[in-house]
Design a protein around this motif. Structure first.
Motif, short mmCIF file in Angstrom:
data_model
loop_
_atom_site.label_atom_id
_atom_site.label_comp_id
_atom_site.label_asym_id
_atom_site.label_seq_id
_atom_site.Cartn_x
_atom_site.Cartn_y
_atom_site.Cartn_z
N LEU A 109 0.91 -1.17 0.07
CA LEU A 109 -0.11 -0.01 0.02
C LEU A 109 0.83 1.26 0.02
O LEU A 109 0.90 2.16 -0.85
CB LEU A 109 -0.98 -0.12 1.21
CG LEU A 109 -1.93 1.10 1.48
CD1 LEU A 109 -3.15 0.68 0.22
CD2 LEU A 109 -2.70 1.20 2.66
N THR A 110 1.75 0.96 0.83
CA THR A 110 2.83 2.31 0.83
C THR A 110 3.47 2.37 -0.52
O THR A 110 3.40 3.72 -1.08
CB THR A 110 4.02 1.95 1.58
OG1 THR A 110 3.39 1.66 3.03
CG2 THR A 110 5.04 3.37 2.04
N ARG A 153 2.20 1.70 -3.37
CA ARG A 153 1.27 2.49 -4.32
C ARG A 153 1.03 3.76 -4.07
O ARG A 153 0.88 4.70 -4.87
CB ARG A 153 -0.10 1.63 -4.27
CG ARG A 153 -0.13 0.25 -4.74
CD ARG A 153 -1.34 -0.42 -4.59
NE ARG A 153 -2.38 0.14 -5.37
CZ ARG A 153 -3.92 0.23 -5.05
NH1 ARG A 153 -4.05 -0.69 -3.85
NH2 ARG A 153 -4.77 0.79 -5.58
N ALA A 154 0.85 4.11 -2.78
CA ALA A 154 0.61 5.55 -2.27
C ALA A 154 1.78 6.39 -2.67
O ALA A 154 1.56 7.74 -2.83
CB ALA A 154 0.42 5.66 -0.84
N LYS A 155 2.99 5.85 -2.70
CA LYS A 155 4.15 6.49 -3.29
C LYS A 155 4.32 6.88 -4.69
O LYS A 155 4.93 7.75 -5.17
CB LYS A 155 5.57 5.87 -2.94
CG LYS A 155 5.91 5.88 -1.55
CD LYS A 155 7.26 5.48 -1.25
CE LYS A 155 7.65 3.99 -1.39
NZ LYS A 155 8.86 4.00 -0.89
N GLY A 156 3.10 6.48 -5.24
CA GLY A 156 3.14 6.86 -6.76
C GLY A 156 3.92 5.98 -7.42
O GLY A 156 4.28 6.42 -8.73
N LEU A 157 4.30 4.75 -7.23
CA LEU A 157 5.45 4.03 -7.95
C LEU A 157 4.57 3.46 -9.10
O LEU A 157 3.46 3.10 -9.03
CB LEU A 157 6.17 2.99 -7.00
CG LEU A 157 6.69 3.52 -6.14
CD1 LEU A 157 7.54 2.48 -5.12
CD2 LEU A 157 7.88 4.53 -6.33
N LYS A 158 5.43 2.99 -10.29
CA LYS A 158 4.69 2.29 -11.19
C LYS A 158 4.35 0.97 -10.88
O LYS A 158 5.17 0.37 -10.24
CB LYS A 158 5.58 2.46 -12.47
CG LYS A 158 6.09 3.86 -13.18
CD LYS A 158 6.40 3.48 -14.46
CE LYS A 158 6.64 4.98 -15.32
NZ LYS A 158 7.77 5.71 -14.77
N VAL A 164 7.29 -1.73 -11.07
CA VAL A 164 7.91 -1.58 -9.86
C VAL A 164 7.57 -1.96 -8.53
O VAL A 164 8.00 -2.65 -7.89
CB VAL A 164 8.25 -0.10 -9.55
CG1 VAL A 164 9.26 0.40 -8.42
CG2 VAL A 164 8.90 0.49 -10.90
#
Lengths: 322, 302, 321
Positions: free
Chosen positions: A223-224, A226-231, A234
């Motif tokens: 979840l972190t 995804r929240a960080k906006g990673l692709k 990745v």
């Protein structure tokens, strides 16, 4: 770390000691006199005497045990009844063939299984997921010799793409061919047993990886990520798959001892001159020194592989500090 | 798997078993598995009936059809054909189903019961008993089972299904025990166990009444997948020629086909036994995987 | 002042095997530039779901069924995953609970922060590293600890690192979801002070989610009270404490001695929150309310501005006072 490794080595030695002691006992609590198994009627009196001495069969059982252990430590398993060659040299030669085939197979099935497992976990609930799970399950539970025979029947007997068995074509090797021809011949013999192995084994890694991946995807750090906006790629590879691999390494260690069973069966079907086929043939020929030695070496290999997996795990997971 | 952690709704009135049963009816895997299993169950039941038609021909061990010459293909009299000396392959296949079922389920019952009990005790009491039992489990896990069985049959000259059953039961329990132990360790710290301890209930009673019902779903999973393992190992052993010679099994059928050189000549002889071994193993494993999806909430859809 | 975040009539539900669960219903509020808003409510009242809606990080079975979320004047509800990826962390970021497994155990903490920076800004790794080092100083950790793994941190330190991570891309808006739960009281106070100072210093807007109203009162300019998926009251902190209007808020306040006083567990009203599979037709608080009228049973109260900057969803309004 050092302390842990020493501890594990001690554990391996103890386990090995227990196993060879059990072998010793098994060969001595047999219904009849052990010497009748070690000596065959066709032997000369001299040969009988040598073997009696070698195995110390005229001594009391405690002394026999000490001699037995001493021989084991020196890697001296005696001579094969069948071929007369030292057991150790036979085992080394066969072991190499087994390792050549099964290591290639394990690595290939591992890579394929993990790759598909990762992909289908990501596509949870899709048709592709269900298909691959059922396919993986089916091949995981397919009877090894049967699949081997089916492949032989179709690809070697009917289509004649591959040889019916063995590791090399002896006729070709008499005339000392070039290295390239040797490799081609070996490769030609290798493909069918290799494919059989991979087809049978990738399923278990696929299922393991899928489950592990599904569990990992529920972790908070995903979840972190995804929240960080990673692709997506990745998140899938760097964060999820990397962690999902950890339990697979442990499971891998356990699967090694089970995969030996596969080696025994596949080598028998494809007449592959490996350790698995050797133990079957030696047992059928009542070649007891060879049986003892082969069993001991197989156990040792399993123990060492487990050890290697543990070490690999400690490198992959920084939380483990021995 | 070590952290397999099911949390079905414990507040519901229905028992855990009941909840699993309800959910199982919805699982495609379980339905398919049970369907295949029932077919083989039917074959096992059919076996003695089929023999009764004409024991002299259809008995899987001693029956021979003297009117056929060599191995022949399927016919009305022999639905799967005969082997090289005129034995009916269909009756052998039916008997094989019986043997596989009995052996697989017995091994699974014994080893899972053993593994669950050991796992519960090791996890609950901890300390030295835990260490010793788990070391023992580690040692057994590293012993290659098939070679061990081969060596044993070599030593005793002959093999019996009872020895196979005992050895498989004794070598399969550690897998179950390890997982049950891990589960027990985490359950031990839960409030309901703590309060049971404080209220002075005996340890045995806590294990039987409070811990055991909570690890049962995982035990069920191992109950089914162990059947697969047992069936495959017995078949492998029989195929290599180390099976129980006083009986007939699928592995043995394939072995005869192989050693007598009929594998490429008689597909009606070669295909059915291997297919049966694979399908029956598959069915039990399907049920296992279906159960796992139910009892392990971490596998549920996001 | 500009509104940075404006939520209008937000509705969200989860699909479950038993049917849809109405997790958020009729939620509307605005946060102005520089403000910190606190969101308080019992566990399961939908406050975390609301945070996840704003980040659009909902699980597969959850769906925003109605409403708009304006961030910097743009509605993010219809935005695609790709567009959202650019907004996440740079526009809206999140402080997770350290008690959760929010940091990946197999990577160094510093690298996990650098990863976030490099996903959004095209800068060299060395510069990113320097930035992380500055952030570590800001939250009070020795920058050398960047080279350590999460398990090598203490709970408080991990929480600080997570705050540093949330700040990595200079976000305009931070959602803090129970950031101090499971920390011991002293560390908790330190972290709360830290967050307060940083928020003012960097002039971000913040939404602070907690079940502990005392923590929220300490950190936030405005408070929103949630009950069973509804936002029931929203006002300035002082106004809310002076003049709570909703019976639920009043119950909260009465069990709470003073702003700087004791911390109380939040269960002031007898009874259980309603089952959201089948919520009450009228006011969702109706079954537990002690001031009910006939209308409460059948008609849902609107969420209206009852005084300046004081919003309320209750049929009672101020009239009963």
């Amino acid at each position: 770390m050092g302390k842990y490794i020493i501890g594990r080595i001690v554990q391996i030695i103890i386990t090995f000691f227990i196993v060879i002691s059990i072998i010793f006992l098994m060969f001595r609590v047999m219904p009849s006199d052990p010497s009748s198994f070690l000596l065959t009627p066709s032997m000369t009196a001299e040969a009988k005497q040598t073997i009696r001495k070698q195995f110390g069969l005229d001594e009391p059982i405690a002394v026999q045990y000490v001699i037995y252990l001493k021989n084991f430590i020196h890697g001296d398993f005696g001579n094969s009844f069948y071929s007369g060659r030292p057991v150790m040299s036979i085992i080394m030669e066969k072991m190499l063939n087994t390792i050549f085939l099964s290591t290639t197979a394990v690595i290939l099935s591992y890579l394929i299984g993990i790759f598909i497992g990762k992909a289908i976990a990501w596509k949870r609930g899709s048709k592709a997921e269900k298909f691959f799970v059922i396919l993986g399950l089916w091949f995981y539970t397919t009877f090894t010799p049967w699949l081997g025979i089916m492949f032989l029947w179709i690809f070697a007997f009917k289509l004649k793409w591959f040889p019916l068995g063995g590791m090399i074509t002896p006729e070709k090797w008499i005339f000392d061919p070039s290295l390239f021809e040797k490799i081609c011949d070996l490769g030609h013999h290798l493909i069918l047993p290799l494919i059989t192995y991979v087809v049978l084994w990738f399923g278990s890694y696929l299922l393991l990886m899928r489950n592990s991946m599904l569990e990992t995807l529920k972790e908070d750090y995903i979840l972190t990520a995804r929240a960080k906006g990673l692709k997506e790629k990745v998140i899938k590879n760097r964060h999820a798959a990397r962690n999902a691999m950890l339990p697979i390494v442990t499971a891998f260690a356990i699967s090694i001892s089970f995969s030996i069973a596969g080696a025994v069966l596949i080598e028998t079907i494809f007449s592959w001159p490996g350790i698995g086929r050797t133990i079957v043939e030696a047992t059928l020929r009542q070649d007891y020194p060879l049986v003892q030695g082969a069993f001991a070496v197989i156990t040792m290999v399993v123990l060492l592989a487990n050890f290697a997996a543990d070490i690999a795990y400690s490198y992959l997971d920084p939380r483990i500090t021995y | 798997m070590e952290t397999l952690n099911y949390t079905l709704d414990k507040t519901e009135k229905k028992s855990l078993i009941r909840q699993i049963w309800d959910l199982a009816g919805r699982s495609t895997f379980i339905k398919l598995g049970v369907f295949i299993m029932l077919i083989f169950g039917g074959m096992a039941v059919l076996s003695p009936i089929w023999i009764q038609i004409n024991p002299a021909i259809y008995d899987p061990i001693i029956g021979v059809d003297l009117s056929v010459n060599g191995s022949v293909g399927p016919s009305f009299k022999h639905p799967l054909g005969t082997d090289d000396i005129g034995k009916d392959l269909f009756s052998q296949l039916l008997r094989g189903s019986q043997v596989a079922f009995i052996l697989g389920i017995m091994v699974s019952l014994i080893s899972t019961t053993l593994g669950t009990t050991i796992g519960l005790f090791a996890g609950y009491y901890g300390k030295i008993s835990d260490t010793l039992l788990m070391r023992l489990a580690d040692i057994i896990l590293t012993v290659p089972i098939l070679p061990l069985l081969i060596v044993i049959s070599g030593i005793f000259g002959t093999q019996s299904n009872w020895i196979i059953l005992l050895i498989l039961s004794f070598t399969f329990w550690p897998v179950t025990a390890r997982v049950i132990r891990a589960q027990t360790l985490s359950l031990r710290e839960r409030p309901f166990i703590e309060s049971a301890k404080v209220s002075g209930i005996s340890n045995t009673r806590i294990i039987v009444k409070h811990l055991a019902p909570n690890v049962l779903p995982i035990a069920f999973y191992y109950l089914t997948v162990t059947v697969t393992g047992a069936i495959l190992v017995e078949a492998g052993l029989s195929f290599l020629g180390f099976g129980d010679p006083s009986n007939m099994s699928w592995g043995m059928m394939l072995q005869w086909c192989f050693v007598k050189g009929y594998v490429f000549k008689a597909p009606y002889w070669m295909i059915p036994p291997g297919l049966c071994i694979s399908l029956l193993s598959f069915s039990f494993y399907l049920i296992g995987v279906g159960l796992e999806e139910i009892v392990n909430p971490r596998l549920k859809k996001r | 002042m500009d509104s940075v975040l404006e939520i209008k009539n937000l509705q969200m539900s989860y699909d479950t095997s038993e049917g849809p669960v109405s997790a958020l219903d009729n939620v509307s509020f605005t946060i102005m530039a520089g403000e910190a808003m606190g969101l308080v409510g019992e566990s399961g009242c939908g406050k975390t779901s609301l945070g996840m809606c704003i980040m659009k990080l909902l699980p597969g079975n959850a769906k925003i069924t109605h409403g708009e979320i304006f961030f910097n004047g743009e509605d993010i509800v219809p935005k695609t995953e790709d567009e959202m990826r650019k907004i996440r962390w740079k526009g809206i970021s999140m402080i997770f609970q350290a008690a959760m497994n929010a940091l990946n155990p197999v990577y160094k903490v510093g690298d996990q922060i650098i990863e976030a920076i490099m996903a959004h800004d095209t800068i060299k790794k060395k510069e990113a590293k320097e930035k992380v080092s500055d952030l570590y100083k800001l939250v009070g950790i020795d920058p050398k600890r960047m080279e350590n793994y999460p398990h090598e941190y203490s709970g408080g330190m991990r929480q600080r690192a997570i705050i540093a991570m949330a700040l990595a891309c200079d976000p305009k808006f931070i959602i803090a979801d129970e950031p101090t739960t499971a920390l011991d009281v002293i560390v908790q106070d330190e972290i709360i002070d830290e967050i307060k100072i940083i928020q003012k210093k960097l002039n971000m807007i913040m939404m602070y989610i907690s079940h502990d109203i005392s923590v929220i009162a300490e950190t936030c300019d405005k408070i929103g009270v949630m009950y069973a998926g509804n936002l029931i009251e929203y006002a300035n902190t002082l106004a809310l404490f002076d003049n709570p209007l909703h019976p639920y808020t009043i119950a909260l306040m009465s069990s709470f001695p003073s702003i700087e006083g004791l911390k109380t567990k939040l269960n002031p009203v007898p009874g259980e929150p309603p089952n959201l599979l089948n919520p009450p037709k009228g006011c969702r608080f109706y079954p537990r309310c002690s001031y009910t009228r006939e209308i409460c049973k059948n008609e849902r109260p609107e969420f209206v501005e009852i005084e300046t900057d004081h919003f309320l969803a209750c049929h009672r309004g101020i009239s009963w006072k």
